[in-house]
Every structure is written in C-alpha cells, then in structure tokens.
Design a protein around this motif. Structure first.
Motif: not given
Length: 308
Positions: A276, A273, A279, A192
């Motif tokens: 992410q 990262e 998420k 990411e």
C-alpha cells in the motif's frame, strides 16, 4: 569499388580500437570493481512440488543441491510474496531475502545448507498459470535491479523478518525475542492493514481448558495455558494452524472459537502495508526505513569484505 570500401572500413575500425589497444598494452585489461555476488552458487535442500523433502541424497532429510543464488532467491520471492504486488514493495522484499541468505552464509560458513522453502519453476507455473512468464520475468527484473543490496545495521547484516499482514501494528523485538540486539525492530503503525480483506479470520476447535495468559504491547499472544501446560503463542498458533499470532479465545456452544487478526507473526515488515505504501508513491528505500528504522542499504560485497 567494393574492395576500397572494405579497406576504408578496416581503417575506421583500427582508428576506433587503437586507443583501447594501446591502453591494454600499457596497463593490462581493465577489471570492473563491481562484484557480481548474486552470480554465486549456494547449497540448498530441495523439496518436491508437494512441499515434502526429496528422499535420498547426502542427508536422510532431503537432497542437497547447488544452484545460483539468484534462482534460489527468486524462488523464495515467488513463494513468500504475491508477484502481483507493486515493484517497490517487491524490491524491499528482495533486499530482505538477500540479507537473510547472506547473513546465514556469513554466520555459518560457505558450506551452509539453506533450508528456506522456495518455489521451483514448475511450482511457479502451477501457481501462476498463464501469468507465469510475466511474473517470472518481473521477479527476475526486481532481483537484478537490487543486485547486491542488503540491509545493514551498524557493522552487521540486519535481522530481516517479514510477514503478510499485521493487526494494525508491528511488534517490538525486545518483547518477541527478549533481546536488546535489534533496536530497529520496533512497533510501527500499519493503518492500511486494518482495512485488508483477510484482517479477521475465525477457527472453531473442540472445547478444552485453555486461557491466554500474556500478550505483548502490540496485542500478539506471548503465552497460552493449555490444561496444566504453558506454551508460547506461536506454538499454539502452529498447533491449530491459525492465520496470525494475534488471536482471542471465546467459548461458544460447547466449542472454542478463535478469532485472529492479521496474517503471520507480526515482526518486521508487513508485506500488505508495504504494498500500500508503494501504491502511494513510497520507494523501497523509504519502505525499508519505515519498518527497519536506523538500518541502511549497502552492497553485500562491501559488508563481507569489512568483516573478514
């Protein structure tokens, strides 16, 4: 009638409290086994809002004050990671911060003066504006929900470095620190990070005799030759205020163009990262295990008792 109700109420209270009163009389008041270590005080060197250390005090380099460890560490969280990040990423960061603070205290003693920079509430207000109350409460909750938790490897508190954004991979401690003591700090992929807005940045400086002479497996610079002098990649990065320790050098129109990838030194946890991952549904335990494989989360009180 009112008097009868009062008398009845007193009887009810006595009945409810009687078992507790008898227990206290026989055994003494109960003591919770949970150790609220995050309520302890630490010594901190205070800086003013501009980031300059405050003159005077016990030391010529700044003023040393005592404050609750929670206040200090929430201030570190505020400065070191965006408060807008996902809660699971913030929890992972909170554990890294707590581990680092207790590691310093444990290794250097209770009189340790912590030098790590942090934001005061005034600095938070300035940085966050109208979102100050929301973000401050959020970080307080994050700290409370992870209370006492630290990262441990074997029988010691782990080394817990972190940075904002990798070049797509984290680094191996064997190459960066030239030590075999941190097998949990090794190269992991951060896919990411490559897509992040600030992945690539460019700086232009005056022409000079400079050459990158060594990089590590992850692509970060280990050594740079500047004229007749050899310096580390991090020293060169700090001198020219580069965003990352991963960079390339090109000559262009009589100047030196330095292109960086990522933000920070690249060792340990990549905050971007981690966010992410949060998420995508990863918990803070899973995030920490990904970046610090082989470590485990424990209560700091348990660790400190075991090593006394």
């Amino acid at each position: 009638m009112r008097a009868k109700f009062k008398k009845f109420g007193c009887y009810v209270i006595i009945i409810i409290l009687l078992p507790y009163v008898v227990t206290v009389f026989l055994n003494g008041p109960s003591i919770t086994s949970y150790s609220h270590v995050d309520e302890t005080y630490v010594k901190v060197r205070v800086a003013d809002a501009s980031g300059d250390e405050v003159a005077g005090g016990d030391d010529a380099a700044g003023t040393v004050v005592e404050m609750p460890i929670e206040e200090y560490c929430v201030g570190m969280l505020a400065k070191e990671i965006p408060a807008s990040y996902e809660e699971e990423a913030l929890k992972a960061q909170a554990i890294l911060v707590r581990t680092d603070v207790y590691k310093k205290i444990h290794e250097s003693g209770s009189d340790t003066v912590l030098e790590g920079d942090f934001w005061t509430q005034k600095q938070m207000e300035k940085a966050w504006g109208s979102k100050y109350s929301k973000y401050y409460h959020k970080l307080e909750e994050i700290w409370s929900e992870t209370e006492g938790q630290v990262l441990n490897y074997g029988d010691t508190l782990a080394l817990t470095p972190f940075f904002r954004l990798s070049n797509g991979w984290t680094r191996d401690a064997k190459e960066v620190l030239e030590s075999e003591d941190y097998p949990y700090l090794k190269i992991v992929e951060c896919p990411e990070d490559i897509e992040a807005e600030k992945q690539l940045q460019t700086v232009t400086v005056d022409d000079m005799d400079v050459e990158i002479t060594a990089t590590d497996t992850a692509g970060y610079v280990l050594n740079v030759r500047v004229g007749q002098e050899n310096v580390s990649g991090e020293e060169f990065r700090n001198t020219y205020k580069l965003a990352s320790g991963c960079f390339t050098i090109q000559r262009c129109n009589g100047q030196i163009r330095i292109t960086t990838r990522g933000i920070g030194h690249g060792l340990g946890l990549s905050q971007y990262e981690a966010n992410q991952m949060a998420k995508n549904g990863k918990t803070y335990e899973e995030i920490l295990q990904y970046f610090f494989e082989g470590t485990e989360i424990k209560e700091v009180a348990e660790i400190l008792l075991d090593t006394e």
